[in-house]
Write an enzyme that holds these catalytic residues in place. Structure first.
Site, short mmCIF file in Angstrom:
data_model
loop_
_atom_site.label_atom_id
_atom_site.label_comp_id
_atom_site.label_asym_id
_atom_site.label_seq_id
_atom_site.Cartn_x
_atom_site.Cartn_y
_atom_site.Cartn_z
N ASN A 12 0.85 -1.19 0.00
CA ASN A 12 0.00 0.00 0.00
C ASN A 12 0.89 1.25 0.00
O ASN A 12 1.74 1.42 0.88
CB ASN A 12 -0.90 -0.02 1.24
N HIS A 48 -5.51 3.46 -1.54
CA HIS A 48 -6.82 3.70 -0.90
C HIS A 48 -7.12 5.19 -1.01
O HIS A 48 -6.89 5.96 -0.08
CB HIS A 48 -6.77 3.25 0.57
N ARG A 50 -9.10 8.62 -0.86
CA ARG A 50 -10.21 9.13 -0.04
C ARG A 50 -10.63 10.50 -0.57
O ARG A 50 -9.85 11.20 -1.20
CB ARG A 50 -9.78 9.23 1.43
N HIS A 55 -3.83 11.61 0.88
CA HIS A 55 -2.63 10.91 0.39
C HIS A 55 -2.81 10.59 -1.10
O HIS A 55 -2.47 11.40 -1.94
CB HIS A 55 -2.30 9.68 1.23
N GLU A 79 -8.66 0.29 -2.99
CA GLU A 79 -9.56 0.20 -1.83
C GLU A 79 -10.35 1.49 -1.67
O GLU A 79 -9.89 2.56 -2.07
CB GLU A 79 -8.74 -0.01 -0.54
N THR A 116 -8.14 6.25 9.84
CA THR A 116 -7.86 5.10 9.01
C THR A 116 -9.01 4.11 9.14
O THR A 116 -9.89 4.30 9.98
CB THR A 116 -6.52 4.44 9.41
N HIS A 209 -4.14 -4.53 7.79
CA HIS A 209 -4.22 -3.44 8.75
C HIS A 209 -3.28 -3.72 9.93
O HIS A 209 -3.49 -4.64 10.70
CB HIS A 209 -5.63 -3.17 9.28
N GLY A 231 1.03 -1.38 4.27
CA GLY A 231 1.51 -0.08 3.87
C GLY A 231 2.25 0.66 4.95
O GLY A 231 3.45 0.94 4.83
#
Length: 256
Positions: A12, A48, A50, A55, A79, A116, A209, A231
């Site tokens: 990640n 991922h 958002r 990021h 994701e 997160t 995770h 990640g």
């Protein structure tokens, strides 16, 4: 007795993008670090995005898709929350997936307020909304994984709404491992039961995770574990080890 098949390692790159976004320009480059990871043996790249673009940004998704698409046996995994709509220059999660067509789409029930991801789907509440989205993703050629807590009754619903895989949320396992919690063995068995339930239903099993070099060796023994997405810890380890070496260390555990 045959050894357990290797688990795929997907790196990640969110934290590389987070560091880049702290300055103007494109340093460090997400694409360059993706290539470093792949050259070091990673099986795939995860992002991922958002809506707040803290990021990974939409252009990262497009550029990574273009980079990875021609590569043989390399997976691009995107994701995110499928219900996240347009926000400023963020086009919406489903629009991003439609344009990038990743190999795998991992649906996650995170909100803008969360630091997160910190829980899996409650499919009693959201299953009916997810089912047509999963069908749409299948039509785009994406394998669909649902971010889930290790609850067999919820995993059974994941099968019913059409998921191909689940990604087990490993935050509680990582916290228990770090704290040397007395219930660690019991908690790991709960994850094993969840994985066995998924496999019996024909669902593939991913996980992610807060997995790291210390807690991954045990979790790697999870029955039928196909893929881990890592990640934050891998990026932190890269500060001391260098990214190539860090990827190689994680990959070695995934193949042990």
């Amino acid at each position: 007795m045959p050894s357990q098949p290797a688990t795929a390692l997907s790196v990640n790159l969110n934290k590389i993008a987070l560091l880049r976004n702290s300055r103007e320009g494109n340093y460090p480059s997400v694409l360059q670090h993706a290539q470093i990871c792949l050259d070091a043996g990673a099986d795939g790249i995860t992002v991922h995005p958002r809506p707040d673009q803290r990021h990974i940004r939409p252009h990262d998704v497009t550029e990574l898709a273009d980079m990875i698409r021609p590569l043989k046996d390399i997976e691009f995994n995107v994701e995110g929350n499928p219900f996240a709509g347009r926000h400023g220059s963020y086009p919406g999660f489903m629009a991003l997936v439609q344009s990038s067509r990743p190999d795998q789409c991992t649906l996650v029930p995170d909100s803008d307020e969360q630091l997160t991801s910190d829980h899996g789907f409650d499919l009693i509440q959201s299953g009916a909304r997810l089912a047509p989205i999963i069908a749409e993703l299948h039509a785009l050629g994406c394998r669909v994984s649902l971010f889930m807590d290790p609850l067999p009754e919820q995993i059974e619903l994941a099968k019913q709404v059409g998921a191909d895989r689940i990604e087990l949320y490993t935050g509680p396992y990582a916290a228990a491992f770090l704290q040397r919690a007395p219930n660690l063995d019991e908690l790991f068995e709960q994850y094993c039961l969840a994985a066995q339930t998924a496999s019996a239903l024909g669902l593939g099993v991913n996980a992610g995770h807060d997995l790291n070099l210390l807690n991954l060796p045990r979790f790697r023994r999870l029955p039928g574990l196909l893929e881990v997405s890592i990640g934050h810890a891998l990026t932190v380890d890269s500060l001391a080890l260098g990214m190539s070496t860090a990827v190689q260390r994680y990959k070695a555990i995934c193949c042990s």
